[in-house]
Motif scaffolding. Structure first.
Motif, PDB file in Angstrom:
ATOM      1  N   SER A 167      35.470  38.247  33.055  1.00 45.49           N
ATOM      2  CA  SER A 167      34.061  37.842  33.001  1.00 45.49           C
ATOM      3  C   SER A 167      33.717  37.060  34.261  1.00 45.49           C
TER       4      SER A 167
ATOM      5  N   ARG B 207      39.500  42.802  36.061  1.00 50.71           N
ATOM      6  CA  ARG B 207      38.833  42.854  34.764  1.00 50.71           C
ATOM      7  C   ARG B 207      38.713  41.445  34.201  1.00 50.71           C
TER       8      ARG B 207
ATOM      9  N   PHE C 297      40.260  45.987  41.812  1.00 45.56           N
ATOM     10  CA  PHE C 297      39.300  45.712  40.747  1.00 45.56           C
ATOM     11  C   PHE C 297      39.907  44.702  39.777  1.00 45.56           C
TER      12      PHE C 297
ATOM     13  N   THR D  97      39.944  36.030  34.413  1.00 50.93           N
ATOM     14  CA  THR D  97      40.775  37.100  33.886  1.00 50.93           C
ATOM     15  C   THR D  97      41.811  36.524  32.924  1.00 50.93           C
TER      16      THR D  97
END
Length: 426
Positions: free
Chosen positions: A194, A192, A190, A277
């Protein structure tokens, strides 16, 4: 220059936006669409052929004197329709099946990224439950689970619970969830940050960048609920200085070099789904065609003759259109009006009000996606994502205001749309 009769293949909101843009081109002659929809019918002659039926499409082109085809959806690209049409002597915008594999197989795309040193999340490719269990055990939630094959935007899962993650993998591998599309699974870390969507029109050597856009996949406001094909988008996106330079140098150019090294002739759009990121820019996925609904936000503000650009690309030479800098000006904002219950089960055949010219607002467009004409010739719903309402203006705020002002004039039972599209941009 003689105008060239053109066929757009597909029948959704993306294809309506493409037809609309091509209708303003100086090089495009009579427009055709297969199969199209009621909105497209106002701009093009419709034909009932299935987008994957290359023989029927070739016959349409021969009968109507069509020399140029623009392929919208992923399925015909994956099925090799572009190859078949090129073999029949047509000029085609859209990659062949080999290039389309960047989208039709997530496992192929991830391995392609690894082979060509394109930054992406760490991943495992799994074909059985033991492999899935090992891949999940090496990660912390939320888990990222992706079906390998095409799945109408419904093949990505982000469970927070290990048991749920294993159940998702079990359902995919068995074919219960997505049929053959889930028989192979990609599990990855995963990231993190936009998300960002960037389209590059490319002849495989040079490219023309479009303004960056941002899509909203989750069905509910606040990015809650299941993933969809997309509930809205806007363009351009405010980005930190140097971001687009990094996209070009770290993602796009290595992708094109990789295609060349693997002898894949690519003439069409490469959609780069990206994650920004703290550590940099990472490739999340490729699409081998214009995205939906990003296309509805990007094409209305494209700064040039899109017909000439697509035609030049399809001929194998972008020429003067090649550019490292996105073209265009102003802003566009798209909100998708969806059927209640989408992306699950939903009712079809509901009459739609508010589509006539009496409801128009200058600077707005409505692109049909899931519509058809009922027995009384009125336009009714026929899909989950029914309409894309687009506002354009000099600023993001102008475009957003117009889109929502137009959206509230449309009505059908159980209509649903997100009211927080673009909130992070404000």
């Amino acid at each position: 220059m003689d105008r060239i009769n053109t066929l757009v293949i597909g029948g959704g909101g993306r294809e309506h936006a493409i037809v609309h843009a091509l209708s303003r081109s100086s090089v495009i002659g009579k427009l055709h669409c297969a199969p199209g929809n009621p909105g497209i019918a106002e701009l093009a002659e419709l034909h009932g052929a299935h987008p994957c039926d290359s023989e029927a499409i070739k016959k349409i082109c021969a009968d109507r004197g069509i020399g140029f085809a623009v392929i919208g959806p992923d399925d015909p690209l994956a099925a090799g329709v572009a190859d078949a049409l090129r073999g029949a002597g047509l000029i085609v915008f859209g990659p062949g099946a080999a290039g389309a594999k960047l989208e039709s197989s997530k496992a192929f795309a991830k391995r392609f990224m690894a082979r060509h040193n394109i930054p992406t999340a760490r991943f495992d490719i799994c074909a059985d439950l033991d492999e899935c269990a090992n891949a999940l055990a090496s990660r912390k939630p939320p888990y990222v689970i992706k079906a390998d094959g095409l799945s109408l935007g419904k093949g990505v899962f982000l469970p927070h619970d290990i048991d749920e993650a294993k159940n998702i993998c079990r359902g995919l591998l068995s074919g219960e969830r997505l049929g053959d599309a889930g028989r192979v699974i990609v599990i990855e870390d995963f990231m993190r940050g936009s998300e960002l969507s960037v389209f590059a029109i490319t002849d495989g050597k040079s490219f023309c960048l479009l303004k960056p856009s941002r899509d909203h996949k989750r069905v509910f406001e606040g990015d809650e609920g299941p993933n969809t094909g997309g509930m809205g988008a806007y363009s351009p996106v405010k980005l930190p200085a140097g971001t687009m330079n990094r996209v070009v140098s770290e993602i796009l150019r290595p992708t094109l070099k990789g295609l060349q090294n693997e002898n894949i002739d690519y003439r069409g759009v490469i959609y780069m789904g990206l994650m920004l990121t703290e550590d940099g820019v990472y490739a999340v996925e490729y699409n081998a065609r214009f995205g939906d609904p990003e296309t509805q936000a990007v094409l209305p503000i494209f700064g040039g003759d899109i017909g000439d650009v697509l035609l030049s690309c399809a001929k194998g030479s972008l020429g003067a259109y090649a550019s490292d800098e996105p073209t265009g000006g102003g802003a566009a904002f798209c909100v998708v009006l969806a059927s209640g219950g989408y992306p699950g089960s939903f009712e079809r055949g509901l009459p739609i009000e508010g589509l006539g010219s009496d409801y128009d607002i200058p600077g707005t467009f409505i692109y049909h996606a899931g519509t058809k004409r009922g027995t009384d010739s009125k336009i009714i719903t026929s899909g989950g994502r029914v309409l894309s309402v687009v506002g354009t203006g000099e600023t993001f705020a102008d475009a957003k205001r117009l889109a929502y002002e137009r959206a509230v004039r449309v009505k059908f039972d159980n209509m649903h749309y997100r009211k927080d599209i673009g909130r992070s941009e404000e």
